[in-house]
Design a protein around this motif. Structure first.
Motif, PDB file in Angstrom:
ATOM      1  N   GLN A 120       0.836  -1.194   0.000  1.00 49.75           N
ATOM      2  CA  GLN A 120       0.000   0.000   0.000  1.00 49.75           C
ATOM      3  C   GLN A 120       0.878   1.254   0.000  1.00 49.75           C
ATOM      4  O   GLN A 120       1.946   1.295   0.590  1.00 49.75           O
ATOM      5  CB  GLN A 120      -0.913  -0.007   1.225  1.00 49.75           C
ATOM      6  N   ASP A 152      -2.837   6.275   1.576  1.00 48.57           N
ATOM      7  CA  ASP A 152      -3.325   6.978   0.391  1.00 48.57           C
ATOM      8  C   ASP A 152      -4.840   6.838   0.209  1.00 48.57           C
ATOM      9  O   ASP A 152      -5.427   7.548  -0.582  1.00 48.57           O
ATOM     10  CB  ASP A 152      -2.624   6.474  -0.879  1.00 48.57           C
ATOM     11  N   GLU A 153      -5.448   5.943   0.945  1.00 47.57           N
ATOM     12  CA  GLU A 153      -6.909   5.781   0.831  1.00 47.57           C
ATOM     13  C   GLU A 153      -7.644   6.947   1.493  1.00 47.57           C
ATOM     14  O   GLU A 153      -8.833   7.105   1.321  1.00 47.57           O
ATOM     15  CB  GLU A 153      -7.360   4.465   1.435  1.00 47.57           C
ATOM     16  N   ASN A 154      -6.918   7.784   2.217  1.00 40.29           N
ATOM     17  CA  ASN A 154      -7.509   8.961   2.833  1.00 40.29           C
ATOM     18  C   ASN A 154      -7.961   9.915   1.722  1.00 40.29           C
ATOM     19  O   ASN A 154      -7.153  10.382   0.930  1.00 40.29           O
ATOM     20  CB  ASN A 154      -6.467   9.634   3.741  1.00 40.29           C
ATOM     21  N   THR A 155      -9.241  10.214   1.642  1.00 41.33           N
ATOM     22  CA  THR A 155      -9.791  11.013   0.533  1.00 41.33           C
ATOM     23  C   THR A 155      -9.297  12.444   0.561  1.00 41.33           C
ATOM     24  O   THR A 155      -9.319  13.103  -0.461  1.00 41.33           O
ATOM     25  CB  THR A 155     -11.337  11.014   0.593  1.00 41.33           C
ATOM     26  N   LYS A 176      -6.161  12.892  -1.881  1.00 39.21           N
ATOM     27  CA  LYS A 176      -6.259  12.656  -3.318  1.00 39.21           C
ATOM     28  C   LYS A 176      -6.133  13.988  -4.062  1.00 39.21           C
ATOM     29  O   LYS A 176      -6.658  14.997  -3.637  1.00 39.21           O
ATOM     30  CB  LYS A 176      -7.605  12.005  -3.681  1.00 39.21           C
TER      31      LYS A 176
END
Length: 181
Positions: free
Chosen positions: A156, A173-176, A179
């Motif tokens: 990840q 990086d899945e934290n919106t 992005k």
């Protein structure tokens, strides 16, 4: 002796420019003003001097029946050796590896993205991550999640947000909010 002089005078600008417009200096013409170490250049010069001196004396023995006077042979061999060394130094420069190093502070890794390589990063249990700097060099660091409840698994991507000692803290990086727009 050359190494000692280099230590003492390494910061001096010793260019013997022949052309007023700065197009070619004496050291450039001799092959020394380029990216070739001075000891390799000196070895090449001595080899060229030796080869031209031996060849000159052999030619003199064949043509006039005896060697030239030492001072005459040395002067001619030095001149011809320097000319030959210009060609040799230019040839050596083409095959010499060029070294370029870059140094960055560990704080320069902040704000970069890294990939978790081994383990799962949890608070109190860091994982190994790979980060590539602005020069394309890979750095391997230990990371923990910035938030207590986050877990970042192997493979990840994560954003490095802060550092405390040898440990870097990251946000997955899945934290919106991270992005790009």
């Amino acid at each position: 002796m050359i190494e000692a002089i280099g230590l003492g005078f390494g910061s001096l600008d010793l260019h013997g420019d022949l052309a007023p417009d700065g197009s070619a200096g004496l050291l450039d013409w001799l092959g020394l003003g380029r990216d070739i170490p001075i000891l390799i250049w000196l070895t090449s010069l001595l080899a060229c001097f030796t080869l031209t001196g031996v060849a000159l004396q052999n030619i003199a023995v064949a043509m006039i029946g005896g060697p030239l006077a030492w001072w005459l042979a040395c002067g001619i061999a030095l001149l011809l050796g320097a000319l030959l060394n210009t060609l040799a130094a230019n040839g050596l420069m083409r095959i010499m590896p060029s070294f370029e190093t870059t140094v960055i502070s560990t704080d320069d890794l902040l704000g970069r993205r890294g990939v978790i390589l081994e383990g799962t990063a949890r608070r109190g249990a860091p994982a190994r991550a790979k980060v590539v700097d602005q020069y394309g060099q890979a750095h391997f660091i230990m990371v923990e999640p910035h938030n207590d409840r986050d877990e970042i698994i192997s493979g990840q991507s994560a954003l490095i947000v802060r550092r405390e000692g040898p440990i870097f803290f990251v946000l997955p990086d899945e934290n919106t909010q991270l992005k790009p727009i």
